[in-house]
Enzyme design. Sequence first.
Site, PDB file in Angstrom:
ATOM      1  N   ARG A 278       0.818  -1.221   0.000  1.00 15.90           N
ATOM      2  CA  ARG A 278       0.000   0.000   0.000  1.00 15.90           C
ATOM      3  C   ARG A 278       0.846   1.262   0.000  1.00 15.90           C
ATOM      4  NH1 ARG A 278      -2.144   1.388   5.946  1.00 15.90           N
ATOM      5  NH2 ARG A 278      -0.518   0.388   7.175  1.00 15.90           N
ATOM      6  N   CYS A 348     -27.628  -4.528  -2.270  1.00 11.89           N
ATOM      7  CA  CYS A 348     -28.718  -4.980  -1.403  1.00 11.89           C
ATOM      8  C   CYS A 348     -28.083  -5.587  -0.158  1.00 11.89           C
ATOM      9  CB  CYS A 348     -29.584  -5.996  -2.146  1.00 11.89           C
ATOM     10  SG  CYS A 348     -31.058  -6.460  -1.232  1.00 11.89           S
TER      11      CYS A 348
END
Length: 440
Positions: A278, A348
Amino acid sequence: MTSPSAPSSAERPRLPGALDGPRLAAAAAEHGTPLWLYDAATIRAQIDRLRRFDVIRYAQKACSNLHILRLMREEGVHVDAVSEGEIERALAAGYRVGGDDEPIVFTADLLNRSTLRRVVELGIPVNAGSPQMLDQVGRAAPGHPVWIRINPGFGHGHSRKTNTGGEHSKHGIWHEHLEESLALVDRHGLDLVGLHMHIGSGVDYGHLESVCETMVKQVRMAGRDIRAISAGGGLSVPYTPGDPEIDTDRYFELWDAARRELVSELGHPVRLEIEPGRFLVAGAGVLAAEVRAQKPVGSNYFVLVDAGFNDLMRPAMYGSNHRVSVLDADGAPRASDARDTVLAGPLCESGDVFTQVEGGDVEPVPVPRTDVGDLVVFHDTGAYGASMSSTYNSRPLIPEVLVDGAETRLIRRRQTVAELLAPELEPGPALSPRPSRDPR
């Protein structure tokens, strides 16, 4: 309640490198949203900050796009692979196998049968996180080059789920089992390249000093004539305002002091590796999403964008915070008064919220007032963004774009629904149809 002020231009998160608002908006118009964008110059600048290490070995799991891997290779950065797929990615990006500098190293805590065959076939050094790996490699290929990854009994991480050491971490060979592991090295005549310790310390230099001292102690306990040590990764990234920037020179000097101590004892050079992921790519990337709906829900105000945790998993998985900015459709920054806002996606799934803390509690953040059609930009998402994305809710993988100076190019096109369904529609054994139930 008084609305908070919008961040000033000085406080507003900046787009990386050559990427600006109009270029981002143009890419969004051409390729659709959501999409990932990376700045090549930012990646190169991060690489340069670590040049004092003998080997920079990129942890490609952070962002494994082939074009990013090629950029790394062109900059002289080596690569770490943690799966057979990542080995194949490295090869496809032009990395070679063999040679004293070991361009590819495979790191894991287990070897499945297919991956074992592949690392033996290619002669790729194996960084073993379990004694069984050493035994399996040794039985398949006596004399194979190996590293031993040690769990020193303590760890560090920005989240409990990212802690890479201590008794609650699955990673590495427990320090008390080093002797057992060395016996396996001897039994199979394995070539022990070095010891690896992936703990990370961020900006806690006192902790880092303890890690370095532990590495020296483990090498002494091993009593072997190793050629290299690896500092692992874990260099911190300032995700939020006020987060300190890591001092890479100080980081190197602490590790170099440990290396020099080993050189004096072993009587020959010892290669010092670092394994950033990262640190190299997080600040180079952004996720751009379009505002599609906004609504009050009791005391909260929701802004819904077309990216979900299938695209950016970190907030839902770790409670990670990513700074956001808002652009209009032309790329101009929204500078209106901010409003405490819950940013959420289209899935959802109740957990599809970008503004939450570890544990899942929703936490509104100040966001400039938005209109449907605006672009919300999630900053510092170049690491563990696209590489952790999924097709949950049958949503295809989204495009990736690389900005390199004046050039803007698509480095991964949007997946189609047909491609998503293809593995399930390919010819296979016929399924016997089941009788339908009478709906009556």
